[in-house]
Design an enzyme around this catalytic site. Structure first.
Site, PDB file in Angstrom:
ATOM      1  N   LYS A 151      14.257  18.126  72.405  1.00  0.00           N
ATOM      2  CA  LYS A 151      13.438  17.347  73.335  1.00  0.00           C
ATOM      3  C   LYS A 151      14.099  17.251  74.715  1.00  0.00           C
ATOM      4  O   LYS A 151      13.461  17.476  75.737  1.00  0.00           O
ATOM      5  CB  LYS A 151      13.234  15.946  72.746  1.00  0.00           C
ATOM      6  CG  LYS A 151      12.206  15.141  73.468  1.00  0.00           C
ATOM      7  CD  LYS A 151      11.635  14.063  72.591  1.00  0.00           C
ATOM      8  CE  LYS A 151      12.543  12.862  72.533  1.00  0.00           C
ATOM      9  NZ  LYS A 151      11.825  11.629  72.235  1.00  0.00           N
ATOM     10  N   ARG A 176      10.902  -1.344  77.782  1.00  0.00           N
ATOM     11  CA  ARG A 176      12.285  -0.854  77.822  1.00  0.00           C
ATOM     12  C   ARG A 176      12.921  -1.059  79.201  1.00  0.00           C
ATOM     13  O   ARG A 176      12.256  -0.997  80.223  1.00  0.00           O
ATOM     14  CB  ARG A 176      12.312   0.610  77.375  1.00  0.00           C
ATOM     15  CG  ARG A 176      11.892   0.696  75.908  1.00  0.00           C
ATOM     16  CD  ARG A 176      11.810   2.082  75.388  1.00  0.00           C
ATOM     17  NE  ARG A 176      13.105   2.732  75.362  1.00  0.00           N
ATOM     18  CZ  ARG A 176      13.269   4.015  75.056  1.00  0.00           C
ATOM     19  NH1 ARG A 176      12.223   4.749  74.757  1.00  0.00           N
ATOM     20  NH2 ARG A 176      14.459   4.538  75.038  1.00  0.00           N
ATOM     21  N   SER A 193      25.186   6.327  78.925  1.00  0.00           N
ATOM     22  CA  SER A 193      23.775   6.703  78.874  1.00  0.00           C
ATOM     23  C   SER A 193      23.541   7.993  79.644  1.00  0.00           C
ATOM     24  O   SER A 193      23.709   8.054  80.866  1.00  0.00           O
ATOM     25  CB  SER A 193      22.896   5.583  79.466  1.00  0.00           C
ATOM     26  OG  SER A 193      21.614   6.097  79.751  1.00  0.00           O
ATOM     27  N   GLN A 230      20.755   9.367  80.115  1.00  0.00           N
ATOM     28  CA  GLN A 230      19.553   9.265  80.952  1.00  0.00           C
ATOM     29  C   GLN A 230      19.892   8.699  82.320  1.00  0.00           C
ATOM     30  O   GLN A 230      19.422   9.180  83.344  1.00  0.00           O
ATOM     31  CB  GLN A 230      18.505   8.379  80.272  1.00  0.00           C
ATOM     32  CG  GLN A 230      17.929   9.017  79.016  1.00  0.00           C
ATOM     33  CD  GLN A 230      16.942   8.099  78.306  1.00  0.00           C
ATOM     34  OE1 GLN A 230      16.752   6.959  78.698  1.00  0.00           O
ATOM     35  NE2 GLN A 230      16.322   8.612  77.260  1.00  0.00           N
ATOM     36  N   ASP A 264      21.204   9.122  68.568  1.00  0.00           N
ATOM     37  CA  ASP A 264      19.850   9.174  68.001  1.00  0.00           C
ATOM     38  C   ASP A 264      19.852   9.419  66.493  1.00  0.00           C
ATOM     39  O   ASP A 264      18.814   9.356  65.857  1.00  0.00           O
ATOM     40  CB  ASP A 264      19.036  10.285  68.679  1.00  0.00           C
ATOM     41  CG  ASP A 264      18.529   9.835  70.036  1.00  0.00           C
ATOM     42  OD1 ASP A 264      18.469   8.606  70.269  1.00  0.00           O
ATOM     43  OD2 ASP A 264      18.195  10.697  70.859  1.00  0.00           O
TER      44      ASP A 264
END
Ligand code: NAP
Length: 748
Positions: A326, A427, A473, A475, A622
């Site tokens: 992904k 979130r 993180s 992201q 994850d």
């Protein structure tokens, strides 16, 4: 119902729309008396015979006397004359509404009769439902069911009148929307009037051709679908086109411009742009429906699903290719879009989240072909080629898209807004907004908790910063680095623990220099990306479920092919190995800048509990839901610490997993930043561990797939609720798991 009951309802006009509403009123006994006035006696006698009215009059004055609701259900052009006639005979608190397809001219007609002081009971309305046939016999009691009804209350309209009309239309099972008159006419000009105009016009164009008979004889489905609405009443449409002239002419102008665009693309044989336009339109049609419903992008994920897994799985075996990664799929679109030249992607994960990214770039003017069988071609527009999206960018459930795009959008010349579905809207987004503000971005999250929607003001000159990430993180790191591509000078990020480095690797694959020195990653703004070919590796996060499944099943033998083994993602392999699993990593190679390998897991040794090393936590973030299942099957205690991040994923994964494990008879204690699980396994024993039970996945795909694997060691049936989100990352999950040896049944 009694609260809604009217004393006397008078319809002026009783054709398709009026008689359908009369049918609803009769079916639900919403009025003590229903009467009507029409031009023809025949309509009135037919209506009486149908049981729709008790009295009919050719003179509207007779109908409205003593009525507390008057419904004008006649052609809009007759409104003024009727209002003039009935005005002196209406009672003071009478509600007057209409059903006309245009609203501005109805209000004008009323003002011509009453002046500015319109009656408090006057509330124009428009049911968005209809049929090609008209007249009292064409009406249906369910004509409005599941359709929208627009009410356009005026400043003079009283609340009680609006409320009673809302209740009336709700009794017809319609969804009521209140809207400003001008907005109504503009929206309808585009969604209803223009399509009707085009249908009439197309049929006219073809009917005027010499070979018209042949054209109609051989007309295919496309023509039939498109021209169906040209069978509507010409008089009504004539009236509507004049009544809403200004808005319709604007819509026609827009149509002409767009027609000229597509005409030119065909004339120039501009295949790339034409594919871009057609692909965008096709996706947009589906996308908008989902956006309105705040639902996922894929059709098959609309309904709530559940998995039922029966005990008794004997084995778990096979060679599988799990879907594409992904994270890499997202980035291939993002970087392909801002690169110069064409990027060809294979193995693209056609799941919800990556599709949201793809749609966002289409909305910003990037021509993208596919995805088809995992292949996508992106025609890059360069660093300064993105264009302002026409409306908010919808990110569905994808946190990755929103955080990474926050960085990219902060640096664009245009303003933008990003929204998401219900889950994404909860979130935290400040973690990315804060550092971007330090770079000079104008970015606004919503509410006290700093959640989506996010609004970004464009045309800010960004400056490179050095940022110490307070949390591990990938992201947030990526969002900052991406903003840094456009920023002046150097942008660098230091991370407390190494996190996934797909962004760095892929930027390099696109020819952009990124330095990694220990925990510090840096790049210089102002460079460019060059289009390339990307093979998306199989997703180790998806492979993780099968790795855990094989590790907890006696004699299992599973090989997962071409899995991405980026060192920032291989925590699952390391942790399972430390727990004693039999894993071999074979055939290591490089694809598109990313290392890949085949991973073989055999059920030869039972697992043992461990204290998971904290340095492995970000590398397996994850995969913990799946690892918790392994821990429950291990001998002794497994302790996880330093994983607070898990609480702000698609669900609070610590709590949700702890709840599910407890339901299935596992002793576990959630902590602030982890969990303690008392494994029920015993060395050398492969018997049932879980009792079965009903698990609430909270629509979190990884929770659902993890508990499905518990089915390999359960004594009772496992039911997992809310599994439709599995399609977001692993559309073929149940098919592959059942081929391997599980017995998952999917029901809706
Ligand atoms: P319809 O089936 O043709 O019925 C019209 C009714 O109005 C008939 O009962 C007719 O009387 C009466 N009428 C016609 N001209 C009149 C006049 N000058 N004075 C008094 N009464 C008159 O039409 P409809 O489809 O129900 O449409 C009614 C309204 O709904 C229109 O304003 C239309 O814009 C709106 N609307 C229609 C649709 C649709 O798809 N059809 C959808 C949404 C809204 P007779 O029975 O004596 O002929």
């Amino acid at each position: 119902m009694s609260q809604l009951q009217f004393e006397k309802v008078a319809f002026i006009g009783l054709g398709l729309i009026g008689s359908s509403l009369a049918r609803v009123i009769q079916a639900h006994a919403l009025a003590k008396e229903v009467v009507a006035s029409t031009r023809s006696e025949k309509t009135l006698s037919d209506a009486k015979a149908l049981g729709l009215i008790s009295q009919g009059y050719t003179n509207p004055i007779d109908a409205v006397q003593g009525a507390d609701l008057v419904v004008l259900a006649l052609p809009v052009r007759a409104t003024q004359k009727v209002l003039e006639t009935i005005k002196p005979y209406l009672t003071a608190n009478c509600i007057i509404t209409d059903v006309g397809s245009t609203k501005g001219n109805v209000v004008e007609a009323a003002k011509a009769v009453y002046g500015e002081a319109l009656p408090a009971g006057f509330v124009p309305g428009h049911p968005i439902a209809g049929a090609e046939h008209t007249g009292v016999h064409a009406g249906k009691v369910d004509l409005f069911a599941n359709h929208k009804v627009i009410l356009t209350p005026l400043p003079t309209s009283s609340t009680w009148a609006v409320e009673r009309l809302i209740q009336l239309w709700q009794a017809a099972d319609a969804e009521v929307i209140c809207m400003d008159v001008a907005k109504h006419d503009e929206v309808l000009a585009h969604t209803s009037h223009l399509p009707h105009l085009m249908a009439f016009n197309l049929v006219e164009q073809l009917a005027n051709r010499e070979d018209n008979l042949d054209i109609f004889r051989y007309a295919a489905g496309g023509f039939r679908d498109f021209s169906r609405i040209a069978a509507s009443d010409p008089q009504m449409w004539h009236d509507i086109f004049f009544a809403n002239k200004t808005a319709i002419l604007k819509a026609v102008d827009g149509f002409e411009q767009q027609l000229a665009v597509i005409r030119k693309l065909i004339e120039d044989e501009d295949s790339q742009q034409l594919m871009g336009l057609l692909g965008h339109a096709q996706a947009a049609r589906q996308h908008f429906n989902h956006m309105l419903a705040k639902k996922p992008l894929l059709e098959n994920t609309q309904v709530t699903q559940q998995f039922t897994i029966q005990p008794g799985a004997k084995n778990f075996q096979g060679k599988f290719t799990v879907p594409g990664d992904k994270s890499v799929s997202h980035r291939s679109i993002m970087f392909g879009a801002i690169a110069e030249g064409t990027t060809h992607v294979t193995g693209f994960l056609e799941g919800e989240d990556a599709l949201a990214t793809l749609q966002a770039f289409r909305d910003m003017g990037v021509s993208i072909e596919g995805p088809k069988n995992g292949e996508v071609t992106i025609h890059g527009v360069g660093m300064h080629g993105l264009t302002a999206p026409k409306s908010a960018l919808y990110m569905g459930n994808s946190g990755t898209s929103m955080r990474l795009l926050s960085g990219m959008l902060s640096a664009q010349a245009f303003d933008s807004v990003m929204t998401g579905d219900a889950s994404l809207s909860k979130r935290p987004m400040e973690r990315i907004a804060k550092p971007l503000r330090l770079m000079g971005a104008q970015i606004q999250s919503t509410g006290e908790r700093g959640t989506p929607p996010i609004s970004i003001s464009g045309a800010q000159a960004l400056k490179g910063i050095h940022y110490d990430l307070p949390m591990a993180s990938a992201q947030v790191k990526s969002g900052i680095l991406l903003a840094g591509l456009w920023a002046e000078g150097e942008t660098s990020v230091t991370e407390p623990e190494p996190t996934r480095d797909h962004t760095e690797r892929m930027l390099r694959a696109f020819g952009y220099e990124v330095k990694t020195e220990g925990n510090r990653i840096s790049l210089q703004g102002g460079g460019k990306l060059v289009g390339t070919n990307i093979q998306v590796p199989s997703d180790i996060s998806s492979a993780a479920f099968f790795m855990v499944g094989a590790a907890i099943t006696e004699n299992a033998d599973v090989t997962l092919e071409a899995v991405g083994i980026n060192p920032t993602r291989t925590g699952i392999i390391e942790i399972l190995k430390q727990m004693g699993a039999d894993i071999t990593v074979q055939n290591e190679r490089i694809a598109g800048g990313e290392p890949i390998a085949d991973i073989r897991i055999q059920g030869t040794r039972t697992l043992k509990g461990i204290h998971i090393p904290e340095d492995q936590v970000p590398l397996a973030i994850d995969e913990f839901p799946a690892l918790f299942i392994a821990a429950a099957c291990a001998e002794g205690q497994t302790i996880l610490t330093g994983a607070a991040e898990l609480r702000v994923k698609e669900s609070d994964r610590i709590q949700v997993m702890a709840d599910g494990l407890t339901t299935m008879g596992i002793d576990c204690t959630p902590t602030e930043d982890g969990i303690i699980i008392q494994g029920k396994g015993q060395s050398g024993e492969w018997g049932a561990i879980f009792t079965g039970g009903e698990i609430e996945s909270h629509h979190d795909h990884r929770i659902a797939m993890s508990f499905a694997m518990a089915g390999l060691r359960t004594s009772g049936e496992i039911k997992i609720v809310g599994t439709e989100t599995v399609a977001t990352s692993f559309p073929s999950f149940t098919q592959l798991a059942n081929t391997a040896g599980l017995a998952i049944q999917v029901t809706e």
